[in-house]
Scaffold this motif. Structure first.
Motif, PDB file in Angstrom:
ATOM      1  N   THR A 108       0.827  -1.200   0.000  1.00 52.41           N
ATOM      2  CA  THR A 108       0.000   0.000   0.000  1.00 52.41           C
ATOM      3  C   THR A 108       0.862   1.251   0.000  1.00 52.41           C
ATOM      4  OG1 THR A 108      -1.789  -1.142   1.162  1.00 52.41           O
ATOM      5  CG2 THR A 108      -1.800   1.263   1.233  1.00 52.41           C
ATOM      6  N   GLY A 152       1.199   4.098  -2.997  1.00 53.43           N
ATOM      7  CA  GLY A 152       1.125   5.554  -2.869  1.00 53.43           C
ATOM      8  C   GLY A 152       2.278   6.242  -3.588  1.00 53.43           C
ATOM      9  N   LEU A 195       1.639   6.011  -7.321  1.00 52.61           N
ATOM     10  CA  LEU A 195       0.699   7.046  -7.766  1.00 52.61           C
ATOM     11  C   LEU A 195       1.386   8.406  -7.862  1.00 52.61           C
ATOM     12  CD1 LEU A 195      -2.485   6.128  -5.685  1.00 52.61           C
ATOM     13  CD2 LEU A 195      -2.283   6.080  -8.173  1.00 52.61           C
ATOM     14  N   ALA A 206      -3.291   0.823  -3.336  1.00 55.14           N
ATOM     15  CA  ALA A 206      -3.270   2.261  -3.117  1.00 55.14           C
ATOM     16  C   ALA A 206      -4.679   2.844  -3.248  1.00 55.14           C
ATOM     17  CB  ALA A 206      -2.322   2.938  -4.094  1.00 55.14           C
ATOM     18  N   VAL A 207      -5.437   2.341  -4.192  1.00 59.85           N
ATOM     19  CA  VAL A 207      -6.826   2.788  -4.361  1.00 59.85           C
ATOM     20  C   VAL A 207      -7.637   2.416  -3.127  1.00 59.85           C
ATOM     21  CG1 VAL A 207      -8.946   2.435  -5.683  1.00 59.85           C
ATOM     22  CG2 VAL A 207      -6.769   2.729  -6.875  1.00 59.85           C
ATOM     23  N   VAL A 243      -6.835   4.863  -0.438  1.00 62.76           N
ATOM     24  CA  VAL A 243      -7.394   6.191  -0.687  1.00 62.76           C
ATOM     25  C   VAL A 243      -8.880   6.239  -0.331  1.00 62.76           C
ATOM     26  CG1 VAL A 243      -7.979   7.864  -2.489  1.00 62.76           C
ATOM     27  CG2 VAL A 243      -5.690   6.864  -2.407  1.00 62.76           C
ATOM     28  N   ILE A 244      -9.616   5.177  -0.691  1.00 61.00           N
ATOM     29  CA  ILE A 244     -11.062   5.183  -0.437  1.00 61.00           C
ATOM     30  C   ILE A 244     -11.383   4.671   0.966  1.00 61.00           C
ATOM     31  CG2 ILE A 244     -11.553   4.850  -2.881  1.00 61.00           C
ATOM     32  CD1 ILE A 244     -12.202   1.954  -2.355  1.00 61.00           C
ATOM     33  N   SER A 245     -10.340   4.288   1.731  1.00 62.67           N
ATOM     34  CA  SER A 245     -10.491   3.865   3.142  1.00 62.67           C
ATOM     35  C   SER A 245     -11.498   2.738   3.300  1.00 62.67           C
ATOM     36  CB  SER A 245     -10.925   5.062   3.999  1.00 62.67           C
ATOM     37  OG  SER A 245      -9.953   6.070   3.964  1.00 62.67           O
ATOM     38  N   THR A 282     -14.322   1.676  -6.907  1.00 64.06           N
ATOM     39  CA  THR A 282     -14.547   2.524  -5.731  1.00 64.06           C
ATOM     40  C   THR A 282     -16.033   2.666  -5.443  1.00 64.06           C
ATOM     41  OG1 THR A 282     -12.500   3.772  -6.073  1.00 64.06           O
ATOM     42  CG2 THR A 282     -14.236   4.836  -4.786  1.00 64.06           C
TER      43      THR A 282
END
Length: 441
Positions: free
Chosen positions: A31, A35, A38, A156-157, A160-162, A402
């Motif tokens: 993860t 990041g 990205l 990573a996505v 980001v969206i937790s 997402t």
């Protein structure tokens, strides 16, 4: 005759705590790497489309290395052939770990991720070929571009969206990506090797064998192992086979379990765990982001450039493969397998969860860009179209995944809370004991 039917086995059953905790550590590291990946991609895109784009091109094309060894190469090539070999070394370690001591060692548990990965690679390739049947000009050479999943980008996505994706789905995603990487490196070795020189390839077996002997004797001496690895890499590179294959071969040689013959009093962890712990941060935190920095710097050229790219069926085939092919291939294969085996989903999971995960697997980046370079060559108009197709397809897949996964995030949070309960304070969450009938894993 009794009409009683045996209970249907769960399709996504919870594994052991040891495996779940190991996967959790790997995913946290990936993860962080995702990041950085990205960030490197965004920096490259901005710089390549800025008034200072000439500076980006100069850095990317700057050549360095010993000319006498035919290794005076641009930095972009060093990133794709050299740094990605580190990434594929970790892939080799993880592959061997999964087949020797992980989920893939059990045929019953291995069927699902292997079948899903195969379906998730076959359908994108078929869609790409269908879109480009009449394109000509060597377009079909890119059939494998939309077949790969980038696990770091996908994680990573998720960060980001937790989303609190259940451990069973996270383990499935990682195992799916491991099988995906195995199939991808096989495709690269078999279909994207140009002129093959047998002598250097045969010579590479010598340092590879010495490396294998050393690691099986638990030799960790960097002054021995690194030169052997570099020599293996250089000879594979000289043979015409893509040099990243050397990374996988080296990873395969490292023992996962120590045997008594290796000098230990009893069986235990081999060097694979040690090397993975040391090298994965280098791979995820440096090698892959640097490759992304050099690979993602495509000059879009505004709406005119985007229009031109999407007039090329190659771009459309890549987007269709990543967004439609990956989702349909993985979800469809899983659904058919469930019906064929009469298996059910594990408690708390729904088919929409598998659908969202399949969409997330449509994020193809690192290996997709690498295959694009091998298929069409770098610094070409079509190579730029490949990059736009991969970036757009991955972005669409990420956005759709997402939306689907966020719908279920409240349920995921509840599952995560249940999986953290440890009433007896023994360090093992209770669900992992209960799922094994009260026995410790």
């Amino acid at each position: 005759m009794s009409n009683t039917r045996s209970p249907r086995a769960p399709l996504f059953s919870r594994g052991s705590w040891a495996e779940a905790s190991r996967i959790a550590v790997i995913l946290r590291r990936e993860t962080v790497g995702g990041g950085l990946l990205l960030a490197a991609t965004v920096v490259a895109m901005i710089w390549a489309n800025s008034p200072w784009s000439g500076g980006y091109d100069a850095v990317r094309d700057f050549t360095v290395g010993p000319a006498a060894l035919h290794l005076h190469l641009p930095l972009e090539t060093w990133a794709s052939d050299g740094l990605l070999a580190i990434f594929f070394f970790v892939v080799g370690l993880e592959l061997k770990r999964e087949f020797v001591a992980g989920d893939l060692r059990d045929p019953a548990r291995a069927v699902l991720p292997i079948a899903a990965a195969a379906g998730g690679m076959a359908l994108p390739a078929i869609l790409f070929v269908l879109v480009n049947l009449r394109t000509g000009d060597g377009a079909l050479r890119g059939w494998a571009i939309p077949t790969a999943t980038d696990i770091a980008f996908a994680l990573a996505v998720l960060a980001v969206i937790s989303t609190h994706l259940p451990s069973t789905l996270r383990i499935f995603l990682l195992t799916l990506a491991v099988v995906d990487d195995l199939l991808a490196i096989t495709i690269i070795a078999v279909f994207y090797t140009g002129h093959l020189s047998a002598l250097p390839l045969a010579a590479a077996a010598v340092p590879l064998a010495v490396f294998a002997f050393a690691v099986h004797r638990r030799n960790r001496s960097w002054w021995l192992l690194i030169p052997l690895a570099l020599l293996t890499w250089g000879l594979v590179h000289a043979s015409g086979v893509h040099a990243t294959v050397a990374g996988v071969l080296l990873g395969f040689t490292v023992p996962v379990i120590r045997s008594e013959a290796a000098g230990g009093p009893e069986a235990g962890p081999g060097l694979a765990e040690h090397f993975e712990r040391r090298i994965r941060p280098l791979s995820a935190g440096f090698a892959v982001p640097v490759f992304a920095f050099f690979a993602a710097g495509v000059t879009v050229g505004g709406m005119t450039g985007l229009t031109s790219a999407f007039e090329d069926p190659v771009t459309l085939g890549i987007v269709a493969g990543l967004v439609v092919g990956k989702t349909t291939g993985i979800f469809g294969t899983t659904f058919v397998l469930a019906k064929f085996t009469r298996a059910t989903l594990d408690s708390g999971l729904r088919w929409i969860d598998i659908f969202g995960l399949a969409m997330l697997a449509g994020i193809g980046f690192t290996v997709s860009l690498l295959i694009g370079e091998l298929a069409y060559g770098g610094a070409s108009v079509r190579d730029d179209h490949v990059k736009i197709g991969v970036l757009c397809g991955s972005l669409i897949a990420a956005l759709l995944a997402t939306m689907v996964l966020r719908i279920r995030n409240r349920v995921y949070r509840q599952i995560a809370e249940e999986e953290a309960i440890d009433l007896d304070q023994d360090g093992i969450p209770d669900v992992y004991i209960e799922s094994r009938g009260g026995d410790s894993p």
